[in-house]
Design a protein around this motif. Structure first.
Motif, mmCIF file in Angstrom:
data_model
loop_
_atom_site.group_PDB
_atom_site.id
_atom_site.type_symbol
_atom_site.label_atom_id
_atom_site.label_comp_id
_atom_site.label_asym_id
_atom_site.label_seq_id
_atom_site.Cartn_x
_atom_site.Cartn_y
_atom_site.Cartn_z
ATOM 1 N N LYS A 30 44.133 37.909 39.413
ATOM 2 C CA LYS A 30 43.766 39.249 39.865
ATOM 3 C C LYS A 30 44.687 40.237 39.170
ATOM 4 O O LYS A 30 45.889 39.984 39.037
ATOM 5 C CB LYS A 30 43.884 39.367 41.383
ATOM 6 C CG LYS A 30 42.850 38.534 42.142
ATOM 7 C CD LYS A 30 42.927 38.795 43.644
ATOM 8 C CE LYS A 30 41.851 38.017 44.390
ATOM 9 N NZ LYS A 30 41.907 38.261 45.847
ATOM 10 N N PHE A 31 44.109 41.379 38.764
ATOM 11 C CA PHE A 31 44.834 42.308 37.915
ATOM 12 C C PHE A 31 44.784 43.717 38.488
ATOM 13 O O PHE A 31 43.726 44.194 38.911
ATOM 14 C CB PHE A 31 44.251 42.271 36.499
ATOM 15 C CG PHE A 31 44.246 40.892 35.908
ATOM 16 C CD1 PHE A 31 45.378 40.393 35.275
ATOM 17 C CD2 PHE A 31 43.133 40.067 36.027
ATOM 18 C CE1 PHE A 31 45.399 39.104 34.760
ATOM 19 C CE2 PHE A 31 43.137 38.782 35.503
ATOM 20 C CZ PHE A 31 44.277 38.296 34.869
ATOM 21 N N SER A 32 45.932 44.380 38.476
ATOM 22 C CA SER A 32 46.044 45.703 39.091
ATOM 23 C C SER A 32 45.316 46.776 38.310
ATOM 24 O O SER A 32 44.991 47.835 38.857
ATOM 25 C CB SER A 32 47.520 46.087 39.253
ATOM 26 O OG SER A 32 48.159 46.162 37.989
ATOM 27 N N ASN A 33 45.064 46.540 37.023
ATOM 28 C CA ASN A 33 44.393 47.553 36.201
ATOM 29 C C ASN A 33 42.941 47.182 35.886
ATOM 30 O O ASN A 33 42.389 47.604 34.873
ATOM 31 C CB ASN A 33 45.163 47.782 34.896
ATOM 32 C CG ASN A 33 45.257 46.523 34.032
ATOM 33 O OD1 ASN A 33 45.298 45.411 34.550
ATOM 34 N ND2 ASN A 33 45.295 46.688 32.718
ATOM 35 N N ASP A 34 42.328 46.397 36.757
ATOM 36 C CA ASP A 34 40.923 45.990 36.590
ATOM 37 C C ASP A 34 40.055 47.235 36.489
ATOM 38 O O ASP A 34 39.994 48.052 37.402
ATOM 39 C CB ASP A 34 40.495 45.137 37.781
ATOM 40 C CG ASP A 34 39.109 44.527 37.602
ATOM 41 O OD1 ASP A 34 38.319 45.059 36.797
ATOM 42 O OD2 ASP A 34 38.818 43.530 38.294
ATOM 43 N N THR A 255 52.542 40.857 32.636
ATOM 44 C CA THR A 255 51.394 41.352 31.869
ATOM 45 C C THR A 255 51.059 40.404 30.727
ATOM 46 O O THR A 255 51.957 39.819 30.121
ATOM 47 C CB THR A 255 51.708 42.750 31.285
ATOM 48 O OG1 THR A 255 52.090 43.628 32.339
ATOM 49 C CG2 THR A 255 50.498 43.336 30.583
ATOM 50 N N TYR A 295 46.437 43.008 30.495
ATOM 51 C CA TYR A 295 45.996 42.524 31.801
ATOM 52 C C TYR A 295 47.235 42.414 32.686
ATOM 53 O O TYR A 295 48.065 41.520 32.502
ATOM 54 C CB TYR A 295 45.283 41.177 31.657
ATOM 55 C CG TYR A 295 44.006 41.273 30.847
ATOM 56 C CD1 TYR A 295 42.785 41.541 31.452
ATOM 57 C CD2 TYR A 295 44.035 41.117 29.460
ATOM 58 C CE1 TYR A 295 41.615 41.648 30.713
ATOM 59 C CE2 TYR A 295 42.867 41.219 28.705
ATOM 60 C CZ TYR A 295 41.664 41.487 29.340
ATOM 61 O OH TYR A 295 40.503 41.588 28.606
ATOM 62 N N ARG A 296 47.365 43.356 33.616
ATOM 63 C CA ARG A 296 48.558 43.423 34.470
ATOM 64 C C ARG A 296 48.310 42.652 35.761
ATOM 65 O O ARG A 296 47.415 42.995 36.536
ATOM 66 C CB ARG A 296 48.885 44.884 34.805
ATOM 67 C CG ARG A 296 49.239 45.716 33.589
ATOM 68 C CD ARG A 296 49.427 47.170 33.957
ATOM 69 N NE ARG A 296 49.682 47.987 32.776
ATOM 70 C CZ ARG A 296 49.426 49.279 32.690
ATOM 71 N NH1 ARG A 296 48.879 49.915 33.723
ATOM 72 N NH2 ARG A 296 49.694 49.942 31.584
ATOM 73 N N GLU A 298 48.268 41.439 39.410
ATOM 74 C CA GLU A 298 48.377 42.180 40.664
ATOM 75 C C GLU A 298 49.714 41.902 41.338
ATOM 76 O O GLU A 298 50.350 42.791 41.909
ATOM 77 C CB GLU A 298 47.221 41.780 41.587
ATOM 78 C CG GLU A 298 47.049 42.666 42.792
ATOM 79 C CD GLU A 298 45.769 42.349 43.533
ATOM 80 O OE1 GLU A 298 44.769 43.073 43.328
ATOM 81 O OE2 GLU A 298 45.751 41.380 44.304
ATOM 82 N N LYS A 299 50.165 40.640 41.267
ATOM 83 C CA LYS A 299 51.477 40.253 41.775
ATOM 84 C C LYS A 299 52.199 39.470 40.679
ATOM 85 O O LYS A 299 51.584 38.614 40.033
ATOM 86 C CB LYS A 299 51.346 39.392 43.035
ATOM 87 C CG LYS A 299 50.743 40.112 44.224
ATOM 88 C CD LYS A 299 50.673 39.190 45.428
ATOM 89 C CE LYS A 299 50.075 39.894 46.629
ATOM 90 N NZ LYS A 299 49.975 38.988 47.805
#
Length: 350
Positions: A30-34, A255, A295-296, A298-299
């Motif tokens: 899961k990625f924060s910048n989706d 990332t 791709y950052r 999420e955690k």
């Protein structure tokens, strides 16, 4: 007015999932910048187009803002530019425009910590990419070449990789407590890749920097797992390449940034923990050279000392690849777009 004129194209690419550009497989990570649209936003946009694109209340419309006036990182504390302009020729010379390198001094009397950085091209039409490296003050002493790029092994490209500009890429924006180190007296190296577009242009690109307001709790570094021994046969539709890197201390992975050129087909990151367990942290089943993306996570992902990160990529050098400039050629590693690269970048904290 622009949106209305493009509405049919917007409808097509949104319906097919080609826009907004986001290529990560949802099964892994899961990625924060989706950037993908939630279903309700997608449905709202398509319904607006179906209704004939009605205009909203004019009083709710924001003032237009020129791209040159805004920074994604906020107002920089300092903006540093190439020491001189470079003239990009109108026509592509044989072999392409060689990478250009420019050095900008910083001359800070003490170590500084960078929390955000954004590279900005002046001549956007012809700047393919910018990579900004941090060099120690004596890196160029005696005319020696600095250790940059994939040839700098291990922490590697982290021997100075600060930020980059490329199609679809985003600037460096770190969380509070995280920062990259700018050593006392360091220099910034601009690596410039230009692609002529038929018009002679002048470029003097720059980088904006936001410093951390206090010393961070963790240092952010960048490394690259690269495979430079590429020998892609003519017509090969599924050429495989792998690269690995081993973390020699406990780190937290932040990332991931896969990089290939126009024959790039797919890219995957797998980590193998010291206990033998394996985990896919990113899979890009349809790599798109036109949209380079970070791709950052999420955690942050904890990687114990001894964890091995393996990158696996495939290339399509066949006629079925519509982006392929020449499927009859052998393809090897090279700087130019019609050559190839295979690099798995990773940002992490120590």
């Amino acid at each position: 007015e622009d949106a209305v004129s493009w509405s049919e194209m917007i409808r097509e690419v949104v319906s097919e999932g080609r826009m907004p550009p986001w290529h990560a497989d949802t099964k892994h990570g899961k990625f924060s910048n989706d950037r993908s649209l939630p279903r309700e936003e997608r449905d709202l946009l398509l319904a607006w187009i179906k209704d004939g694109c009605p205009k909203g209340d004019a009083k709710d419309m924001p003032e237009p803002k020129k791209w040159e006036e805004s920074w994604a990182i906020g107002k920089p504390d300092v903006v540093l530019s190439m020491p001189r302009s470079f003239t990009v020729p109108a026509d592509m010379p044989t072999g392409g425009v060689r990478y250009q390198y420019f050095v900008a001094p910083t001359d800070y009397p003490e170590d500084r910590w960078i929390q955000a950085a954004e590279a900005r091209p002046q001549a956007r039409e012809v700047v393919h990419h910018i990579i900004i490296y941090i060099l120690p003050k004596d890196a160029l002493k005696g005319g020696r070449r600095p250790a940059i790029g994939p040839r700098a092994a291990g922490d590697g490209i982290g021997n100075g990789f600060l930020t980059s500009y490329a199609p679809g890429d985003s600037p460096l924006i770190l969380q509070p407590g995280q920062a990259k180190k700018l050593p006392k007296g360091a220099m910034l190296l601009f690596q410039m890749h230009y692609t002529p577009d038929g018009v002679k242009r002048e470029d003097r690109s720059s980088v904006g920097i936001v410093f951390a307001k206090q010393k961070p709790t963790v240092e952010v570094r960048t490394r690259a797992a690269a495979q430079q021994l590429l020998f892609i046969p003519p017509g090969a539709g599924n050429y495989k390449a792998t690269s690995t890197t081993t973390f020699t201390q406990d780190v937290q992975l932040l990332t991931l940034f896969p990089h290939m050129h126009v024959r790039g087909k797919d890219f995957k990151y797998v980590v193998k923990y010291p206990d033998g367990k394996e985990e896919t942290v990113l899979s890009v089943p349809r790599f798109d050279f036109n949209w380079q993306a970070n791709y950052r996570l999420e955690k942050p992902l904890i990687l114990p000392k001894g964890t091995i990160m393996t990158c696996t990529a495939h290339f399509d050098n066949s006629k079925s690849n519509l982006n392929n400039p020449d499927p009859s050629k052998w393809v090897m590693w090279g700087d130019q777009t019609w050559e190839e690269m295979m690099i798995g970048f990773a940002d992490y904290t120590v």
